[in-house]
Write a protein that holds these residues in place. Structure first.
Motif, PDB file in Angstrom:
ATOM      1  N   SER A  12      -8.284  -2.598  -2.461  1.00  0.00           N
ATOM      2  CA  SER A  12      -7.588  -1.391  -2.328  1.00  0.00           C
ATOM      3  C   SER A  12      -6.579  -1.301  -1.255  1.00  0.00           C
ATOM      4  O   SER A  12      -5.696  -0.581  -1.178  1.00  0.00           O
ATOM      5  N   THR A  16      -3.009  -2.457  -1.834  1.00  0.00           N
ATOM      6  CA  THR A  16      -2.200  -1.950  -3.002  1.00  0.00           C
ATOM      7  C   THR A  16      -1.708  -0.590  -2.257  1.00  0.00           C
ATOM      8  O   THR A  16      -2.281   0.176  -1.439  1.00  0.00           O
ATOM      9  N   GLU A  36       0.752   1.511  -4.044  1.00  0.00           N
ATOM     10  CA  GLU A  36       1.303   2.164  -5.469  1.00  0.00           C
ATOM     11  C   GLU A  36       0.140   2.608  -6.434  1.00  0.00           C
ATOM     12  O   GLU A  36      -0.946   2.004  -6.665  1.00  0.00           O
ATOM     13  N   GLY A  37       0.388   3.892  -6.671  1.00  0.00           N
ATOM     14  CA  GLY A  37      -0.507   4.557  -7.744  1.00  0.00           C
ATOM     15  C   GLY A  37      -0.369   3.798  -9.312  1.00  0.00           C
ATOM     16  O   GLY A  37       0.661   3.329  -9.479  1.00  0.00           O
ATOM     17  N   GLY A  38      -0.854   4.463 -10.088  1.00  0.00           N
ATOM     18  CA  GLY A  38      -0.771   4.201 -11.558  1.00  0.00           C
ATOM     19  C   GLY A  38       0.157   4.373 -12.276  1.00  0.00           C
ATOM     20  O   GLY A  38       1.198   3.597 -12.764  1.00  0.00           O
ATOM     21  N   ARG A  82       3.267   2.639 -10.515  1.00  0.00           N
ATOM     22  CA  ARG A  82       3.284   1.079 -11.259  1.00  0.00           C
ATOM     23  C   ARG A  82       4.079   0.989 -12.440  1.00  0.00           C
ATOM     24  O   ARG A  82       4.801   0.121 -13.090  1.00  0.00           O
ATOM     25  N   GLY A 122       1.526  -4.386  -7.396  1.00  0.00           N
ATOM     26  CA  GLY A 122       1.029  -2.900  -6.861  1.00  0.00           C
ATOM     27  C   GLY A 122       1.276  -2.779  -5.475  1.00  0.00           C
ATOM     28  O   GLY A 122       0.514  -1.903  -4.726  1.00  0.00           O
ATOM     29  N   ARG A 166       2.249   5.789   0.576  1.00  0.00           N
ATOM     30  CA  ARG A 166       1.403   5.125  -0.606  1.00  0.00           C
ATOM     31  C   ARG A 166       1.213   6.120  -1.560  1.00  0.00           C
ATOM     32  O   ARG A 166       1.216   7.335  -1.116  1.00  0.00           O
ATOM     33  N   THR A 167       1.141   5.932  -2.841  1.00  0.00           N
ATOM     34  CA  THR A 167       1.061   6.627  -3.756  1.00  0.00           C
ATOM     35  C   THR A 167      -0.049   6.656  -4.559  1.00  0.00           C
ATOM     36  O   THR A 167      -0.081   7.106  -5.503  1.00  0.00           O
ATOM     37  N   CYS A 168      -0.822   5.581  -4.342  1.00  0.00           N
ATOM     38  CA  CYS A 168      -2.213   5.539  -4.884  1.00  0.00           C
ATOM     39  C   CYS A 168      -3.344   6.522  -4.173  1.00  0.00           C
ATOM     40  O   CYS A 168      -3.213   6.776  -2.642  1.00  0.00           O
TER      41      CYS A 168
END
Length: 68
Positions: free
Chosen positions: A4, A7, A9-11, A14, A50, A61-63
């Motif tokens: 994690s 990465t 990028e969020g879902g 992505r 990701g 970060r978007t995750c």
């Protein structure tokens, strides 16, 4: 190293990147046959792995962050 941490990028981010990248890449083979469609490789690959280098440079970060 935790996966994690690699990465940023969020879902949803992505999924959008993969869809947009595939559409742009399709322009090379169908439609107007423009070489500009090869630009679609960038969002397609970043969506698949990701990780976005531009997000890393900008500190974005978007995750969601995982709490322990």
């Amino acid at each position: 190293m935790n996966i994690s941490a690699l990465t940023n990028e969020g879902g949803l981010d992505r999924a959008i990147r993969v869809i947009v990248g595939a559409i742009l890449l399709a322009l090379v083979f169908v439609g107007p046959h423009t070489p500009w469609g090869w630009i679609g490789l960038v969002p397609l690959l970043t969506g698949l792995i990701g990780w976005c280098p531009a997000y890393s440079l900008l500190g974005m970060r978007t995750c969601p962050l995982r709490h322990r």
